[in-house]
Scaffold this motif. Structure first.
Motif, PDB file in Angstrom:
ATOM      1  N   ASN A  28       0.877  -1.105  -0.172  1.00 35.63           N
ATOM      2  CA  ASN A  28       0.082   0.128   0.009  1.00 35.63           C
ATOM      3  C   ASN A  28       0.834   1.095   0.084  1.00 35.63           C
ATOM      4  OD1 ASN A  28      -2.788  -0.911  -0.121  1.00 35.63           O
ATOM      5  ND2 ASN A  28      -2.903  -1.018   2.006  1.00 35.63           N
ATOM      6  N   ARG A  29       2.126   1.355   0.714  1.00 35.01           N
ATOM      7  CA  ARG A  29       2.712   2.431   1.035  1.00 35.01           C
ATOM      8  C   ARG A  29       3.441   2.602  -0.464  1.00 35.01           C
ATOM      9  NH1 ARG A  29       5.983   0.972   6.299  1.00 35.01           N
ATOM     10  NH2 ARG A  29       4.109  -0.096   7.625  1.00 35.01           N
ATOM     11  N   VAL A  30       3.910   1.767  -1.152  1.00 35.88           N
ATOM     12  CA  VAL A  30       4.523   1.989  -2.545  1.00 35.88           C
ATOM     13  C   VAL A  30       3.291   2.375  -3.659  1.00 35.88           C
ATOM     14  CG1 VAL A  30       5.453   0.806  -4.491  1.00 35.88           C
ATOM     15  CG2 VAL A  30       6.465   0.492  -1.987  1.00 35.88           C
ATOM     16  N   ALA A  31       2.190   2.035  -3.544  1.00 38.40           N
ATOM     17  CA  ALA A  31       1.130   2.135  -4.274  1.00 38.40           C
ATOM     18  C   ALA A  31       0.853   3.943  -4.046  1.00 38.40           C
ATOM     19  CB  ALA A  31       0.110   1.543  -4.310  1.00 38.40           C
ATOM     20  N   LEU A  32       0.749   4.262  -2.736  1.00 42.11           N
ATOM     21  CA  LEU A  32       0.367   5.515  -2.612  1.00 42.11           C
ATOM     22  C   LEU A  32       1.330   6.776  -2.844  1.00 42.11           C
ATOM     23  CD1 LEU A  32      -1.393   4.491   0.817  1.00 42.11           C
ATOM     24  CD2 LEU A  32      -2.619   5.379  -1.342  1.00 42.11           C
ATOM     25  N   GLN A  33       2.599   5.859  -2.653  1.00 40.35           N
ATOM     26  CA  GLN A  33       4.051   6.889  -2.819  1.00 40.35           C
ATOM     27  C   GLN A  33       3.903   7.285  -4.367  1.00 40.35           C
ATOM     28  OE1 GLN A  33       8.334   5.868  -1.890  1.00 40.35           O
ATOM     29  NE2 GLN A  33       7.521   4.914  -4.139  1.00 40.35           N
ATOM     30  N   ASN A  34       3.544   6.271  -5.083  1.00 39.90           N
ATOM     31  CA  ASN A  34       3.640   6.440  -6.663  1.00 39.90           C
ATOM     32  C   ASN A  34       2.567   6.961  -7.177  1.00 39.90           C
ATOM     33  OD1 ASN A  34       6.046   5.056  -6.519  1.00 39.90           O
ATOM     34  ND2 ASN A  34       5.616   3.087  -6.921  1.00 39.90           N
ATOM     35  N   SER A  35       1.465   7.213  -6.566  1.00 41.78           N
ATOM     36  CA  SER A  35       0.334   7.929  -6.992  1.00 41.78           C
ATOM     37  C   SER A  35       0.409   9.429  -7.238  1.00 41.78           C
ATOM     38  CB  SER A  35      -0.940   7.699  -6.172  1.00 41.78           C
ATOM     39  OG  SER A  35      -0.679   8.437  -4.851  1.00 41.78           O
ATOM     40  N   GLY A  36       1.635   9.897  -6.716  1.00 44.08           N
ATOM     41  CA  GLY A  36       1.723  11.452  -6.609  1.00 44.08           C
ATOM     42  C   GLY A  36       0.465  12.106  -5.933  1.00 44.08           C
ATOM     43  N   LYS A  37      -0.024  11.598  -5.145  1.00 44.89           N
ATOM     44  CA  LYS A  37      -1.332  12.613  -4.602  1.00 44.89           C
ATOM     45  C   LYS A  37      -0.852  12.717  -3.014  1.00 44.89           C
ATOM     46  CE  LYS A  37      -4.825  10.093  -7.305  1.00 44.89           C
ATOM     47  NZ  LYS A  37      -6.103   9.248  -7.034  1.00 44.89           N
ATOM     48  N   TYR A  38       0.279  12.203  -2.777  1.00 49.37           N
ATOM     49  CA  TYR A  38       0.567  12.536  -1.315  1.00 49.37           C
ATOM     50  C   TYR A  38       1.965  12.944  -1.054  1.00 49.37           C
ATOM     51  CZ  TYR A  38      -3.776   9.715  -0.815  1.00 49.37           C
ATOM     52  OH  TYR A  38      -5.060   9.123  -0.899  1.00 49.37           O
ATOM     53  N   ASP A  39       2.165  13.230   0.245  1.00 45.73           N
ATOM     54  CA  ASP A  39       3.652  13.659   0.826  1.00 45.73           C
ATOM     55  C   ASP A  39       3.923  12.658   1.659  1.00 45.73           C
ATOM     56  OD1 ASP A  39       5.729  14.926   1.336  1.00 45.73           O
ATOM     57  OD2 ASP A  39       4.931  16.688   2.382  1.00 45.73           O
ATOM     58  N   PRO A  40       4.684  11.486   1.524  1.00 40.32           N
ATOM     59  CA  PRO A  40       4.696  10.474   2.360  1.00 40.32           C
ATOM     60  C   PRO A  40       5.930  10.526   3.290  1.00 40.32           C
ATOM     61  CG  PRO A  40       4.856   9.593  -0.038  1.00 40.32           C
ATOM     62  CD  PRO A  40       5.014  11.294   0.169  1.00 40.32           C
ATOM     63  N   TYR A  41       5.655   9.888   4.425  1.00 40.76           N
ATOM     64  CA  TYR A  41       6.640  10.051   5.485  1.00 40.76           C
ATOM     65  C   TYR A  41       6.925   8.596   6.115  1.00 40.76           C
ATOM     66  CZ  TYR A  41       7.366  15.041   5.652  1.00 40.76           C
ATOM     67  OH  TYR A  41       7.679  16.202   5.179  1.00 40.76           O
ATOM     68  N   ILE A  42       7.983   7.924   6.165  1.00 43.11           N
ATOM     69  CA  ILE A  42       7.926   6.678   6.901  1.00 43.11           C
ATOM     70  C   ILE A  42       8.950   6.789   8.134  1.00 43.11           C
ATOM     71  CG2 ILE A  42       8.519   4.272   6.701  1.00 43.11           C
ATOM     72  CD1 ILE A  42       7.558   4.018   3.762  1.00 43.11           C
ATOM     73  N   MET A  43       8.508   6.186   9.166  1.00 47.87           N
ATOM     74  CA  MET A  43       9.461   6.426  10.258  1.00 47.87           C
ATOM     75  C   MET A  43       9.927   4.890  10.841  1.00 47.87           C
ATOM     76  SD  MET A  43       8.169   7.746  14.111  1.00 47.87           S
ATOM     77  CE  MET A  43       7.267   6.551  14.482  1.00 47.87           C
ATOM     78  N   ILE A  44      11.111   4.861  11.093  1.00 51.25           N
ATOM     79  CA  ILE A  44      11.578   3.889  11.751  1.00 51.25           C
ATOM     80  C   ILE A  44      11.557   3.975  13.162  1.00 51.25           C
ATOM     81  CG2 ILE A  44      13.567   1.981  11.930  1.00 51.25           C
ATOM     82  CD1 ILE A  44      14.498   2.933   9.196  1.00 51.25           C
ATOM     83  N   ALA A  45      10.585   3.192  14.032  1.00 48.49           N
ATOM     84  CA  ALA A  45      10.280   3.636  15.113  1.00 48.49           C
ATOM     85  C   ALA A  45      11.271   3.030  16.358  1.00 48.49           C
ATOM     86  CB  ALA A  45       9.037   3.094  15.663  1.00 48.49           C
TER      87      ALA A  45
END
Length: 338
Positions: A28-45
């Protein structure tokens, strides 16, 4: 920060990521990232990982690179997604502290995800305080970046509701419309939680997981060990597909569902052996995971480059966090000077 809606999600660095993570959220994260609709952040917690691994810091340190490699291998692009390390953003701790004053102990005790994890980890009465309040820390992780959408497994909805409550309370108490209430973005129905090789919840600690970096030999050994139908003793015996992990995985990963339906009919009628069935699944999984495995191996040959990517992402993320905390302090009346 971009005007696009902010995606924020993450994982704890307590080992490599497995195919449950892959289907449950990474795709899901990859698809949403590549959609160009969002500003994605991923945190290593990594800070959250300390809540139940405080006495094993080496485990967290060693896992940091492993998780980053898994992200990059599945297609998370640091040019499109800001990948950062939780402990590199001190503003997260500050916002967590403020949020703690807006939630009761009784409310935290009612969080079903926390209750379940406390039982699973066998804490008894010795629950680390940091673990008990980690839903508040998780809310701060999302709110600091004004995260509007959170790609997650469906078991994380109670955590998101806790975040929404804290955001609403903060905005109401301080008379602002500053922090955003996030919504979850969940995997397709039936794919949020993949059982392990033995049919129970997939877990690193149970040794029943297939990892994204597993070699073909490791993958085949794990597929051979999968739980099928204990009553299917001979090839000619009719078999059951309910609870049969091979069919569970084929339903999720196979692209040719007509072929899966054919295998189900053969198995139920008798005449299809477990080993032949497992070979079918192995081919499906190996086709899916081979490109990920190869990219991961290439990236792992230059760990310094991966760590530098994390450093750059953390620096960008901290700038965003600092800007939000200025607004938070102003709303609370504790921005005493410019």
């Amino acid at each position: 920060m971009s005007e696009k809606e902010v995606l924020l999600t993450g994982d704890r660095p307590t080992g490599r990521l497995h195919i449950g993570h892959y289907v449950g959220s990474l795709k899901n994260r990859v698809a949403l990232q590549n959609s160009g609709k969002y500003d994605p952040y991923i945190m290593i917690a990594d800070k959250q990982a300390f809540t139940d691994n405080a006495r094993d810091p080496e485990k967290i340190h060693n896992s940091l690179l492993e998780v980053a490699l898994d992200y990059l291998a599945v297609g998370i692009d640091p040019q499109k997604t800001t990948i950062f390390v939780q402990s590199a953003i001190p503003e997260l701790s500050e916002l967590t502290e403020y949020f703690l004053n807006l939630v009761s102990i009784a409310r935290l005790q009612r969080n079903p995800t926390v209750k379940t994890e406390i039982q699973q980890k066998g804490f008894g009465e010795s629950i680390p305080a940091g673990f008990f309040i980690y839903p508040v820390s998780q809310a701060a992780d999302i709110a600091l970046f004004k995260g509007a959408v959170v790609p997650a497994g469906d078991d994380q909805e109670p955590m998101l509701e806790q975040t929404r409550e804290l955001v609403r309370t903060f905005n109401k108490v301080y008379g602002v419309d500053l922090l955003k209430e996030p919504v979850g973005y969940f995997p397709p129905k039936g794919q949020g939680r993949i059982p392990g090789l033995d049919g129970v919840k997939m877990s690193k600690s149970l040794g029943n997981a297939i990892y994204l970096g597993d070699s073909s030999d490791e993958l085949w050994a794990k597929v051979k060990s999968m739980y099928t139908d204990p009553t299917h003793v001979r090839v000619e015996d009719p078999g059951h597909i309910e609870g049969n992990m091979v069919f569970t995985y084929l339903d999720i990963f196979a692209t040719d569902q007509a072929r899966v339906d054919e295998l189900k009919q053969q198995y139920q009628a008798g005449g299809l052996g477990d080993m032949k069935l497992k070979k079918e699944l192995f081919e499906v999984l190996d086709t899916e995971l081979a490109p990920i495995r190869d990219r991961r191996a290439t990236l792992a040959s230059d760990p310094v480059a991966v760590l530098n990517m994390l450093k750059e992402g953390s620096m960008r993320a901290r700038q965003v966090g600092q800007a939000t905390m200025q607004e938070v302090r102003a709303a609370m009346g504790i921005q005493y000077w410019d």
